[in-house]
Structure formats: C-alpha cells, structure tokens
Write a protein that holds these residues in place. Structure first.
Motif, mmCIF file in Angstrom:
data_model
loop_
_atom_site.group_PDB
_atom_site.id
_atom_site.type_symbol
_atom_site.label_atom_id
_atom_site.label_comp_id
_atom_site.label_asym_id
_atom_site.label_seq_id
_atom_site.Cartn_x
_atom_site.Cartn_y
_atom_site.Cartn_z
ATOM 1 N N ARG A 102 0.912 -1.136 -0.129
ATOM 2 C CA ARG A 102 -0.030 -0.142 0.083
ATOM 3 C C ARG A 102 0.847 1.119 0.082
ATOM 4 O O ARG A 102 2.027 1.172 0.227
ATOM 5 N N GLY A 103 0.174 2.519 -0.247
ATOM 6 C CA GLY A 103 1.024 3.488 -0.135
ATOM 7 C C GLY A 103 1.365 3.876 1.376
ATOM 8 O O GLY A 103 0.996 3.693 2.022
ATOM 9 N N PHE A 104 2.513 4.747 1.315
ATOM 10 C CA PHE A 104 3.297 4.951 2.556
ATOM 11 C C PHE A 104 2.922 6.481 2.817
ATOM 12 O O PHE A 104 3.634 7.414 2.222
ATOM 13 N N ASP A 105 1.894 6.756 3.299
ATOM 14 C CA ASP A 105 1.337 8.192 3.482
ATOM 15 C C ASP A 105 2.257 9.036 4.617
ATOM 16 O O ASP A 105 3.191 8.442 5.298
ATOM 17 N N LYS A 106 1.965 10.341 4.507
ATOM 18 C CA LYS A 106 2.839 11.167 5.410
ATOM 19 C C LYS A 106 2.918 10.752 7.011
ATOM 20 O O LYS A 106 3.866 10.813 7.844
ATOM 21 N N PHE A 107 1.800 10.236 7.318
ATOM 22 C CA PHE A 107 1.556 10.037 8.864
ATOM 23 C C PHE A 107 2.290 8.744 9.189
ATOM 24 O O PHE A 107 2.926 8.660 10.174
ATOM 25 N N ALA A 108 2.317 7.805 8.513
ATOM 26 C CA ALA A 108 2.856 6.565 8.502
ATOM 27 C C ALA A 108 4.376 6.816 8.367
ATOM 28 O O ALA A 108 5.347 6.167 9.363
ATOM 29 N N GLN A 109 4.914 7.645 7.517
ATOM 30 C CA GLN A 109 6.332 8.083 7.499
ATOM 31 C C GLN A 109 6.774 8.442 8.772
ATOM 32 O O GLN A 109 7.908 7.887 9.416
ATOM 33 N N GLN A 110 5.986 9.597 9.375
ATOM 34 C CA GLN A 110 6.524 10.211 10.491
ATOM 35 C C GLN A 110 6.467 9.200 11.778
ATOM 36 O O GLN A 110 7.295 9.181 12.460
ATOM 37 N N GLU A 111 5.601 8.231 11.728
ATOM 38 C CA GLU A 111 5.544 7.387 12.839
ATOM 39 C C GLU A 111 6.491 6.153 12.782
ATOM 40 O O GLU A 111 7.237 5.839 13.798
ATOM 41 N N TRP A 112 7.126 5.797 11.626
ATOM 42 C CA TRP A 112 7.899 4.907 11.465
ATOM 43 C C TRP A 112 9.396 5.467 11.840
ATOM 44 O O TRP A 112 10.428 4.997 12.429
ATOM 45 N N LEU A 113 9.415 6.871 11.379
ATOM 46 C CA LEU A 113 10.805 7.599 11.334
ATOM 47 C C LEU A 113 11.136 8.256 12.776
ATOM 48 O O LEU A 113 12.030 8.627 13.159
ATOM 49 N N HIS A 114 10.194 8.490 13.630
ATOM 50 C CA HIS A 114 10.294 8.901 15.084
ATOM 51 C C HIS A 114 11.311 8.372 15.940
ATOM 52 O O HIS A 114 11.573 8.958 16.720
ATOM 53 N N HIS A 115 11.460 7.187 15.487
ATOM 54 C CA HIS A 115 12.550 6.366 16.570
ATOM 55 C C HIS A 115 14.129 7.119 16.075
ATOM 56 O O HIS A 115 14.985 6.753 16.808
ATOM 57 N N GLN A 116 14.376 7.761 14.971
ATOM 58 C CA GLN A 116 15.424 8.076 14.601
ATOM 59 C C GLN A 116 15.879 9.409 15.233
ATOM 60 O O GLN A 116 14.758 10.227 15.866
ATOM 61 N N SER A 117 16.972 9.766 15.271
ATOM 62 C CA SER A 117 17.446 11.260 15.914
ATOM 63 C C SER A 117 17.495 12.121 14.776
ATOM 64 O O SER A 117 17.420 13.319 15.101
ATOM 65 N N LEU A 118 17.723 11.889 13.516
ATOM 66 C CA LEU A 118 17.944 12.828 12.483
ATOM 67 C C LEU A 118 17.615 11.917 11.141
ATOM 68 O O LEU A 118 17.957 10.781 11.038
ATOM 69 N N VAL A 119 16.985 12.573 10.167
ATOM 70 C CA VAL A 119 16.814 12.134 8.932
ATOM 71 C C VAL A 119 17.192 12.850 7.753
ATOM 72 O O VAL A 119 16.993 14.073 7.759
ATOM 73 N N LEU A 120 18.146 12.279 6.906
ATOM 74 C CA LEU A 120 18.622 12.821 5.865
ATOM 75 C C LEU A 120 17.939 12.544 4.722
ATOM 76 O O LEU A 120 17.389 11.148 4.544
ATOM 77 N N VAL A 121 17.687 13.313 3.637
ATOM 78 C CA VAL A 121 16.601 13.158 2.785
ATOM 79 C C VAL A 121 17.427 13.543 1.479
ATOM 80 O O VAL A 121 18.048 14.537 1.322
ATOM 81 N N ASN A 122 17.168 12.766 0.333
ATOM 82 C CA ASN A 122 17.479 12.958 -0.968
ATOM 83 C C ASN A 122 16.762 14.175 -1.427
ATOM 84 O O ASN A 122 15.380 14.285 -1.862
ATOM 85 N N GLY A 123 17.005 15.444 -1.470
ATOM 86 C CA GLY A 123 16.109 16.767 -1.693
ATOM 87 C C GLY A 123 15.897 16.718 -3.356
ATOM 88 O O GLY A 123 15.159 17.750 -3.528
ATOM 89 N N ASN A 124 16.338 15.811 -4.204
ATOM 90 C CA ASN A 124 16.011 15.825 -5.459
ATOM 91 C C ASN A 124 14.418 15.316 -5.638
ATOM 92 O O ASN A 124 13.912 15.606 -6.648
ATOM 93 N N HIS A 125 14.277 14.692 -4.779
ATOM 94 C CA HIS A 125 12.836 13.754 -4.625
ATOM 95 C C HIS A 125 11.860 14.345 -3.624
ATOM 96 O O HIS A 125 10.615 14.334 -3.817
ATOM 97 N N PHE A 126 12.477 14.667 -2.581
ATOM 98 C CA PHE A 126 11.457 14.869 -1.566
ATOM 99 C C PHE A 126 11.912 16.518 -0.852
ATOM 100 O O PHE A 126 13.032 16.889 -0.781
ATOM 101 N N ARG A 127 10.974 17.048 -0.007
ATOM 102 C CA ARG A 127 11.379 18.462 0.575
ATOM 103 C C ARG A 127 11.487 17.827 2.167
ATOM 104 O O ARG A 127 11.254 17.051 2.572
ATOM 105 N N ALA A 128 12.360 18.868 2.696
ATOM 106 C CA ALA A 128 12.478 18.988 4.253
ATOM 107 C C ALA A 128 12.663 20.141 4.776
ATOM 108 O O ALA A 128 12.843 21.013 3.985
ATOM 109 N N ARG A 129 12.179 20.529 6.063
ATOM 110 C CA ARG A 129 12.420 21.704 6.778
ATOM 111 C C ARG A 129 13.648 22.465 6.602
ATOM 112 O O ARG A 129 13.796 23.753 6.359
ATOM 113 N N GLN A 130 14.501 21.670 6.769
ATOM 114 C CA GLN A 130 16.093 22.330 6.361
ATOM 115 C C GLN A 130 17.215 21.915 5.296
ATOM 116 O O GLN A 130 16.562 20.535 5.093
#
Length: 391
Positions: A102-130
């Motif tokens: 199934r699709g991995f919605d924004k809320f599910a992403q945050q739930e799975w990733l909240h166990h991390q201290s930092l998330v690095l993102v490929n900005g070519n595909h996705f946005r991030a606050r910084q």
C-alpha cells in the motif's frame, strides 16, 4: 425569556498540541543540488561520523523500480507481493526489512521515522524543513529555489569556488556557512552542531498524583525537609528546567495552586506514573520532560546535575540504572519528545509500565553517582527510617 449566555465555540475535534514535525521528522535535512548518486555518496561518507552520536535514517527514491513499473513491470516487488500480500516482513539476521504494497502516507512515515534522531533526505525527490545545498554545475538549483527555505550549509565540489549570483540573491544575508564537498569531517561536525543547538528544551514534572496505597497517606505531602515533598521536589528541579509542573489527580488541583505549585491534572486516568508522563507530552510534545517521583526524599542536586550533564538527546531517554537491579529507573528520567509515540504505542498493546519502554528502546543508561539517592519511600516503615536518617 431568552438569556444572554454566550455560546461556547463549537469544536469538531479536540484542541491538541501537535508536535513540530516536518515532512519526515523534527530533525530533517534535505540534500540537493547534485545528481542522486553524489548525494547518496555524501550520506555514506557522513554516517560513520554521525552514527556514534545519532540514529540516522536516509530517505530516497528508487529510480530503477520506478522505471520498471512505468514499463509494465512489478516495480521492484518480489514474488510474495506480486502474488497479493499487502506486506512482507523479512528478518535479514543483521537487519529487518518491511515491504508494504500500500501507499506509505505522510503520517505513517513520521510514525516509523520518529525513532530516529536525524533524517537525511534526497532533496531531488523530497522536501525537508532544512537543507544542505551542493553547488554542482551538473544539477543547478535555479528551478528549485522554492525548496531552499532554510539552507544550513553550502557545499562546493572540486573546481567550484563561488556561489552563483542567483543563489546569493535568494539567500540574501542568511550567512550560510560554506565548506568543500570533500571535507567530510567538517560537514559532519556542522550537522552535529546544528542538531545539538536544536535540542528540545527541558521541562520538569513531579509525579504526585498516585493513590499512596502502601503508605496509607499522601506521599507528596510528607515533609522530610521542612516542607511537603512535592514542593521540595519541584524546588529541586527548578534550576534545571524551564519550568516545573506537578502531576496530579484533578481533585488535587486546588490544593496545589493554594500551595503555590503549578498543577498538571492527569488527562490519562488510571495508568500510574504513565498517566503523568503522557499528560505532560500531551501538553507539550516538543519538550523533553525531566520526570521525578515525589517519593525520592534523598535525591540531591548532584544526582540531577549528573543526569543533565550526561543527557543524550539522540536517544529516547536518559535514565539511571536502578540500585536494586540492572533495569532503568523510569521515575528519575529525561524523556525526549520521541518517547511520546513510543509510550502511546506500548499503551495501545496493553502495557502501562514506562520501564518496559525504557528496557526495549535505545536509551542512555547511567550509573548514579550516589545510588542510595534513588530509593523510593513507599511504606510507613520506610518513611520512619528515612525520617530518622535525614534527621
């Protein structure tokens, strides 16, 4: 006759404080301005420098799977998912992989990733606050300026010596630091520095809402030091916290206010210490909560100072090992914001013991400088002995 009683504003949903989370996490950095391979290579170089301190996740997209799907293929799905399974959990011995159909919605992403201290993102595909911007001529940023909302670092590949005029104009006087793309250590040091500067503030919570059944009287109102223990504990926490609240049952609010204390009535009822901790996070999910039980009359500033000095905001919590066994002591602990979701998840599967969460997740476990200070006083016999020992 009609009365002029003002109507209460109608709210369809409860007015809850929402955590300050970005697209994926409260601490997220998008890296853009270079081909995807270079971005991933940079992350690979950074991880050995970051992982000793932080738990880091990386968010990317799979070009090959997308191309395959566009051409009528399975898009990277293995036989089980192609056969109709909605998910496949695979124990890879050294790590675990979860594939979801199934699709991995924004809320599910945050739930799975909240166990991390930092998330690095490929900005070519996705946005991030910084963002971290790489000034690679092969991937100019003119058309992605709308993604550069809070640039924290500019990286110059070999052969690039100047920031383009369009980017200087966009950044104006932001004073963004500039480093060579090849200087892995300096980049990692800046990322860690930024993360430390954004550590959540610490608020204090005295747990004083229990029924004190073993003691036979309210433990928070016992006076070992010439004042009620709940007031003494709040005074002890005050130098270390932005403010201090006293967790209580709703019927205790008036007496706490009369005593000059700041009550926080339990909004999660009947859960023991978990009630107070969850109520605190419901009030402020972006704070780290330094939680202390009211039945610790031997606790000193020295023990609290040691706890704060060794706080690891990259873990779920910082706690002392119990003097009675090897388990963490949950009632003198700094709970970081990401503990909120973990505690709620434990509650959802029938566990209301905060120690259970500490045992099963990544925490910073400390040896107390004076283990005897962690003694809980729960019975009249223990109260009498503590009173005599404290003089």
């Amino acid at each position: 006759m009609p009365t002029n009683i003002p109507a209460t504003p109608y709210r369809k949903h409860a007015q809850l404080a929402r955590p300050a989370v970005g697209e994926f996490h409260r601490h997220e950095l998008a890296i853009l301005g270079a081909p995807c391979g270079k971005i991933k290579e940079l992350v690979t170089r950074l991880l050995p420098h970051l992982e000793p301190v932080l738990r880091v996740a990386y968010v990317d997209a799979d070009h090959a799977a997308g191309d395959d799907a566009a051409q009528g293929g399975a898009g990277g799905q293995d036989a089980i998912l192609q056969a109709g399974a909605s998910a496949e959990l695979t124990d890879k011995i050294t790590f675990t992989r979860l594939d979801l159909k199934r699709g991995f919605d924004k809320f599910a992403q945050q739930e799975w990733l909240h166990h991390q201290s930092l998330v690095l993102v490929n900005g070519n595909h996705f946005r991030a606050r910084q963002q971290i911007a790489i000034l690679d001529p092969a991937k100019p940023l003119q058309k992605k300026l709308d993604r550069l909302t809070d640039v924290r670092l500019l990286l110059l590949p070999e052969g690039v010596t100047e920031v383009p005029d369009y980017l200087q104009e966009h950044l104006a006087s932001a004073g963004v630091p500039i480093l060579p793309l090849a200087d892995t250590e300096a980049i990692a040091a800046l990322v860690l520095q930024e993360w430390r500067q954004q550590r959540p503030p610490v608020r204090g919570l005295v747990l004083a809402g229990g029924q004190s059944q073993r003691m036979g009287e309210d433990k928070g109102r016992l006076a070992y030091h010439g004042q009620e223990q709940r007031a003494y504990a709040a005074k002890l926490l005050a130098p270390f916290c932005e403010d201090v609240l006293v967790s209580c049952r709703p019927e205790q609010v008036a007496e706490l206010e009369a005593a000059g204390l700041a009550p926080l009535p339990d909004t999660f009822a009947g859960l023991g210490p978990m009630s107070g901790i969850l109520s605190a996070f419901q009030l402020d999910p972006d704070a780290a909560w330094l939680v202390v039980a009211c039945d610790l009359p031997f606790l000193s500033e020295t023990t609290l100072t040691h706890l704060l000095q060794h706080r690891h905001a990259g873990r779920m919590a910082t706690a002392y090992q119990s003097p009675e066994n090897e388990w963490p002591e949950p009632l003198i602990t700094i709970w970081e914001p990401r503990a909120y979701g973990t505690l709620l998840r434990f509650l959802s599967i029938g566990y209301s013991c905060p120690r259970k969460a500490l045992i099963n997740f990544d925490i910073e476990l400390l040896h107390a400088p004076a283990p005897a200070e962690l003694r809980n006083i729960n019975t009249p016999e223990q109260r009498d002995a503590a009173t005599q020992e404290l003089g």
